[in-house]
Each structure stands twice: as C-alpha cells, then as structure tokens.
Design a protein around this motif. Structure first.
Motif, mmCIF file in Angstrom:
data_model
loop_
_atom_site.group_PDB
_atom_site.id
_atom_site.type_symbol
_atom_site.label_atom_id
_atom_site.label_comp_id
_atom_site.label_asym_id
_atom_site.label_seq_id
_atom_site.Cartn_x
_atom_site.Cartn_y
_atom_site.Cartn_z
ATOM 1 N N UNK B 2 0.862 -1.176 0.000
ATOM 2 C CA UNK B 2 0.000 0.000 0.000
ATOM 3 C C UNK B 2 0.903 1.232 0.000
ATOM 4 N N UNK B 3 0.387 2.321 -0.548
ATOM 5 C CA UNK B 3 1.164 3.550 -0.650
ATOM 6 C C UNK B 3 0.362 4.685 -0.036
ATOM 7 N N UNK B 4 1.027 5.530 0.729
ATOM 8 C CA UNK B 4 0.371 6.713 1.290
ATOM 9 C C UNK B 4 1.158 7.949 0.859
ATOM 10 N N UNK B 5 0.549 8.764 -0.019
ATOM 11 C CA UNK B 5 1.229 9.946 -0.554
ATOM 12 C C UNK B 5 0.737 11.234 0.115
ATOM 13 N N UNK B 22 -2.368 16.400 -9.391
ATOM 14 C CA UNK B 22 -2.349 14.942 -9.502
ATOM 15 C C UNK B 22 -3.458 14.471 -10.433
ATOM 16 N N UNK B 223 -3.087 -4.753 -10.133
ATOM 17 C CA UNK B 223 -3.536 -3.386 -9.813
ATOM 18 C C UNK B 223 -3.207 -2.391 -10.925
ATOM 19 N N UNK B 228 -3.657 6.530 -11.284
ATOM 20 C CA UNK B 228 -2.731 6.443 -10.157
ATOM 21 C C UNK B 228 -3.483 6.290 -8.836
ATOM 22 N N UNK B 229 -4.755 6.673 -8.826
ATOM 23 C CA UNK B 229 -5.511 6.580 -7.567
ATOM 24 C C UNK B 229 -5.998 5.149 -7.288
ATOM 25 N N UNK B 232 -1.161 1.310 -6.492
ATOM 26 C CA UNK B 232 -0.091 1.799 -5.625
ATOM 27 C C UNK B 232 1.218 2.081 -6.379
ATOM 28 N N UNK B 235 0.838 5.243 -8.307
ATOM 29 C CA UNK B 235 0.777 6.372 -7.364
ATOM 30 C C UNK B 235 2.195 6.771 -6.965
#
Lengths: 433, 433
Positions: B2-5, B22, B223, B228-229, B232, B235
């Motif tokens: 998972x990615x958190x930007x 974005x 995925x 990008x949303x 991951x 993103x």
C-alpha cells in the motif's frame, strides 16, 4: 592524502570552477583558516576536534581495554557519530585483525537478536558509546545486550567498556559497576570523534596501531595553511563548496576498495549533519567502485549536471592473478590481475566522466593502513570545517534532529511532548492494493 | 504494497503536488498505462519484464538448482542487475534460510580472497550470472573462483549453476562442461530481472518460496490500471515524477528494516540506470531507519528543499522486549519493545519531516516475506516504467556505461579503443601533502 582537482576545473567540466575563481576563493580560504586556527588554539566547541591528533592518549585507551584485549568479537553499541568512526576504522583494517567487529547501530529486533544468537558472548567485548548517556537506541540495545550476557551466564561487567560524557546515566552506571571507562572529549561533536576514544576503543580492541592512526592525522594537520593550493584537505573542501555553488548539489563518495565502504557512510554523516542546515548543504551519495559502475554510472554520466564525484584510490594493496582461459574473447583478462582490472576500471570511469564534462576529484592514498586512514579521516574533517566556514553555517550543531527525538520519547510514554501529538495528525492519501 | 502519498501533497510540503495537479497528471498516467499495456502484450523489450510473474517457471528453476540444493553457502558471481535482485531477495529473507548467500559483485582482490578463504568450498554453490557472458568483472571473478575450487580439490562443475543468454562465452562454457543452466529471458534488462531466473536461482538455493514471490508480484500486476488513484505502483511513480519536476531532485529510500538494506541498493540501480539520461532523472539516495536519523535526518529536514523521502515499513515482525532498568531517566524504555521503539522512531521521523514541510511517502508492507517482497519489487519496477514514460526517456537502455567498458578493455590490452587513449590525457591540478 593527496588530492587532484584537475577534473573539477571549468576547462574540463560543467559545472566546473575556473582557476581564476579558485584563486579568488583562496582569499576566503585564508580568512576561514584564520578562524579555524583561532578556534583550535582556544579549544572552541567543534574546532577542538582538529586538535585530537595531539590530545588523544593511546596509552590510556590501551590500558582501559586491556581486560577485553583478547576478545574474539567486539560489539560497539552506539549510533551515528558514536558508531561510525569505530566502524570505519575496524572495517577498513579488518583484514589485519582476528577480532570480528560489529556495530549495533539500529534497533531492528530481528537483526539485534540474530547478532546476539550468533556471537560467542563469553569471548565478546562490548563497547557502549553515548556522550549524553541517554540516546534511546543505544541504551535500549545496551539493556538488551546486558540481558543476553546474563542469560548466557556471562558476567557482563567483565566484558564491557563504557565511553560517555562526564555525567549522565551511563556514567553513573559505569561508576556503580566499576566498569573500565573513557570520556568523550569536550568540544568534539560525535561525527568528528573518530580519532578520540569514541573511535579508538574499537581500534585498540582489534589490535590496530593507534599511534599510526594519530600520526597520519597529525601529518594532515601540519598541511593546514592559508591556501587551498598548499593543503589537500582545504583543496577538497573549497572545491566541493565551489562546485555546489555552481550546481553540483550532490557529492558522490566512491572508494575503489570494499574496505572503505563504511568510510563512505562516515563521510555521509560528516557532510550531511555538518553542512545540511539553513536550506544549504551538499547531499552526500554513497557508491562503491567498481560495483556501482553497473548501477550509478549511467546517472552520473548522463543524468542532470548536479553532481560532483569523489574517487578514493589506493596505490598499493594485496593482489590476485586472474587465471588464463581458453575463451578467446576473454583472453585479455588472463594477462591481468584483479588489482589491475580494478585500477583500469577506476581510470576508465574517471575518464568517462571527464569526457562527458562531469566534475570529479581524486583522493589518493598510498595504501589502506592506519597511517593513511588517520590522514583521510582528519583530512575530510578539516575539509568539512572549511566548507562550513565558506557556507557560513554552524558546522557543529544538528538542531533538526531534536524534533523527532522528542516525538519518539513522547510516543513511548517518556513524558509530555507536543511533537508526539503532531504525529497523530498525519495527512493521508492512501492507494491500496 | 500500500502507498500513502498524503505527506507529498502541496497542503503539507514544499515541494509538494496539489490534488488538482495529480488529477491532471492522471490523464498522462492513463496514456502511459496504455503504452505499457501494449508493450506488455507485444512482449516489447523492457515491458516484457512486467510479464515475469506469469512467465517465470519456478519448477524449472528448482530442478536446475537441485544438484546444489543442500549447499551451506551460495556465491552469486555477477554485478549490477545480475547480482542485486538475488542479493535483495536472499538478504531480505536471510533469517528464514540456513544457507549463507553472498555476492561477488566487485573485483577488489583482498575482498575476493578473504571470501574464498573463508567459505566451505566443498559445500558451496556458485551461481554465475551474465547475460552477454563477457562482463569483465564477472568473468574475471568466475575464473578466480573456479581456480580456488580446483586448488581445494573440489570439482567446480558439480557446484556451479550458470544463468546467461542463448549464446556467448558463458553459454559455450556451460555446454562444454555440461553445467546446469538457465536463460536470462529475452526482453528483460538486468535491473528488471529479479523475478526471473537471474534473481530466483539464489532464492531457490536458499529454499525460499518461489511461488509466493511470483504470486505477490502477480497481485501487484493486477492493480496496474489507468489511474494512479487505483494503483499503488503508479501512485508512487507519478508522485516521484511530479515531485522531481517541482524540485525534489533526489529520492531517499529509507526502509525501517535492516533486512531491506540491499533492497535500497536494488532500488538505487533501478531508478538511476532507468531514468538517469538526457540530463534527466531523480537521484536515488540510500538510507536506513532508525540508524540514519543520527546521520542524514538533519540534512533531509533542514537542508535544501530538493528531496523526496520514501519510507518502507512492515506491520508485523519478530520483536524483543527491552529489559527494565533502575535508571529513572530511561524507565520509559523498559515499558517498550525494540519493535515499538523502531515504530515510534519511524512515526516521529515521518512527522518531523512533515512538520518541516518536507515531502515524504510511505510504502507499507504487511511483513517482510516472499509474497510481500515480490509485490514490492514488482511495484517499484512498474513505478519506474511509468516514471520513464512520464519523463519520456528510454527506460530500458544504459548507453552511458559503454564508454568506460571500452576504455577498461583497451587499457588491459583487449583491443584498440580510442576511449583508452583519452585516459592518458587527464587534466591535473594536484595538491600534495
């Protein structure tokens, strides 16, 4: 240490610095040198580090480590400047020692446990280093190490050397258990302390020549003078500064020797923590020759023109022949040694950057031994102090790390800190699998 | 993965990217994804790497390594993309294996000799990897290793696995000696080959779960989509690209796990060689949490606003209690574990960068195992391919390293190359001790 800045000149590289600009910069170097000399003479905070070749007492260090001088393994429990000097020296000279030296410089639980399971604790020395005696990672690891010794039925008080400040929890503890101990000298920030007890205890336990480390540093100290053209350390510091000002926002440290890989980490701390402030500072990159020719060279040669590459080479060393082969396309290798191949790779890489107009500098050692290593460490420290003067930053402080220390302490229930409250307010934009 | 930007948004950081930007960038991501999908469908050079989760045959790899499956030690002889994938996997999962895995990825003679003296050769497997079969460092080391086996009276042909292209000196040699061998798949550049035989031979010898590595990668592949949303990997790639365009010329990869230190080296090659061309490309930095809080954090938080910091965290893992202490100032440590301390350090560091307006991104793994690692490697490769499309560079070539290869060969008498002549013309400005 000799320095060759020929490939950083504007006639070769862009960014590059012209000979005329270097001569103008040399007037600032002369002024900076006066401030440095005065700081050394007065034992001012930070500048005092440049006096270590005269101040460090190798006999005291050897006497203190005598109880563990026969250790099979040495664990330095420290982090940042309390670990990297020791690790740099013991890694660079590992081939000359029968003692395996490691650093517990992280609190990763699996990694700490693996080390403690693997080590022969009954014959392992522990070197715990923290000036304040309160560094969370170091004290947590020390408590864990102490318990591992107790669980193994080994008296940890017989195996532990403490290096800390004149007061604090670690000083108290060393007095309560009558542990052999040394002092972190006043006025010497951690990242400048390799040539004090902080770095030299490990060198002593591993049986290295402390006098040679110090005399190599002293020889470098003797070159400090009012002109970058007479002092290799200042030539390096001034060139790095001038290149940064012209766009080389990064400085890749690339030794052509596996034994100097940890030296690059040490340099990265020295450069980053000393110069990285007030929105200024050149970012250190760590790389290794020849390995990173197959990883970073593409970027260094053809990416943005924002890097200085610093090579470290050694003239002499162990060598090994490459056996001959019946494969025609590889026959040329069989006429060479691994050392000749490594040297050719270095010269080719240096020239390939110059041919592409990318600035680079060469730091030359005669060999990787105590004397040359002492000179290299001292030289880089002096280069960094000079660069700090030219940038006009406070080279010897690191205020930006305090915030996270307070937040960590608050998160673990070690007191009330507003920084810990800010952690909960994190902005999120999650993209999940 | 998972990615958190969230901490890379313009509302938090400068440089930062606004939500609106974005969304505009997402239109380019949609176009880039179409090109990537078409490249994958047609098996085009480079894009083919993203098909590896389906194409790699774990049974074939296990069958091939069967003769050395009981090895105590594994030496991968390779350099760059031929070594880093294998090393990343075996280092990350080392705690799960009884086989010690090392890489001979440099030609430093002292270092090579030390390894060969130390290894139990009669029970060591050799994994020699070079697509062309002519890589100077790899072939030189292989000739040296072969001789060391002969000198020790061990039949090297019983201990060696070859991974190379369909033709070339190494393919000829493997056929002449009837060695177990695998092929570097067509269309897959070295730095994108971790999930092919190039990285998986080492994983197989060390007994890791090849199917889990591939299924973790396959889950990430599922995925890949036009936004990008929703992906991951995209993103991460798009955010890195957008931050670079806004001034974050560097990307510091900072795992909070010792076992992922080599992963950072792998990422550094992937990012540097793929994107570092045409005067473009974001420079990868390698750091390690919590260690580098005491080395690089000062610079990251208070130096120039030219960096993105990427954290890698793992939710679960081995833990270890910190023993209680009678030192009052340290009592808070005794209520915690090393894992809790490491987590608190991470959260504090992340928040400290955000509080200073410095952009950072979080990559979250559930744990460090085969499945999650496969996802991380695949995710970073897809992120890099997307970033390459956005930059408009040729992601899969590395033309700038050829010059030094030719010069090296010329210097060693392996043919006439004008590059070798240029080495002698070096510009000098020496400052000597």
């Amino acid at each position: 240490m000799d320095v060759d800045i020929g490939n950083a000149l504007a006639s070769v590289a862009s960014p590059g610095v012209s000979r005329e600009s270097l001569e103008r910069l040399d007037e600032q170097v002369a002024d900076a040198h006066e401030r440095i000399e005065a700081g050394m003479a007065d034992g001012e905070h930070g500048y005092e580090a440049l006096n270590l070749p005269d101040r460090t007492d190798p006999d005291e260090i050897r006497r203190t480590v005598e109880p563990v001088a026969d250790a099979e393994a040495l664990v330095t429990v420290g982090i940042g400047g309390s670990a990297l000097g020791a690790a740099t020296i013991t890694e660079a000279l590992a081939a000359e020692s029968d003692t395996e030296a490691i650093s517990l410089d992280n609190v990763d639980p699996a990694w700490v446990s693996n080390h403690l399971e693997r080590l022969p604790l009954e014959n392992t020395a522990v070197n715990v280093v923290s000036r304040s005696g309160t560094t969370a990672e170091t004290l947590a690891n020390f408590l864990v190490v102490r318990e591992a010794f107790e669980d193994a039925g080994v008296d940890w008080t017989e195996r532990t050397i403490v290096t800390t400040g004149e007061s604090g929890p670690l000083r108290d503890l060393s007095e309560r258990h009558d542990l052999p101990s040394l002092s972190v000298p006043d006025g010497v920030p951690g990242r400048f302390s390799a040539l004090s007890a902080v770095g030299m205890v490990a060198a002593a336990v591993c049986g290295h020549d402390l006098e040679a480390l110090l005399s190599g540093a002293a020889a470098e100290a003797e070159t400090l003078s009012g002109s970058l053209f007479d002092c290799p350390a200042y030539a390096y510091g001034a060139t790095s500064y001038a290149l940064d000002a012209r766009g080389a926002r990064m400085n890749a440290m690339v030794p052509y020797a596996e034994s100097l890989e940890t030296y690059s980490e040490w340099f990265a701390q020295l450069w980053a923590e000393s110069l990285g402030k007030d929105d200024l500072g050149q970012t250190p990159l760590r790389a290794l020759g020849a390995t990173d020719q197959h990883s970073q060279l593409q970027l260094y040669r053809a990416g943005p023109r924002d890097k200085l590459v610093t090579f470290v080479t050694s003239e002499e060393g162990t060598d090994r022949s490459i056996p001959e082969t019946d494969v025609e396309d590889l026959a040329y290798l069989g006429d060479a040694t691994l050392g000749e191949l490594l040297d050719a790779e270095f010269e080719a890489t240096e020239a390939s950057l110059a041919a592409a107009g990318r600035p680079n500098v060469r730091l030359e050692l005669e060999r990787v031994d105590e004397y040359e290593l002492g000179g290299l460490l001292y030289g880089m420290e002096a280069a960094c102090v000079l660069a700090g003067e030219l940038y006009g930053v406070n080279t010897f402080e690191q205020p930006a790390v305090e915030w996270a220390k307070k937040a960590t302490r608050g998160l673990l229930g070690g007191g009330e800190f507003e920084e810990a409250d800010a952690v909960a307010e994190k902005s999120e934009l999650r993209v999940e699998r």
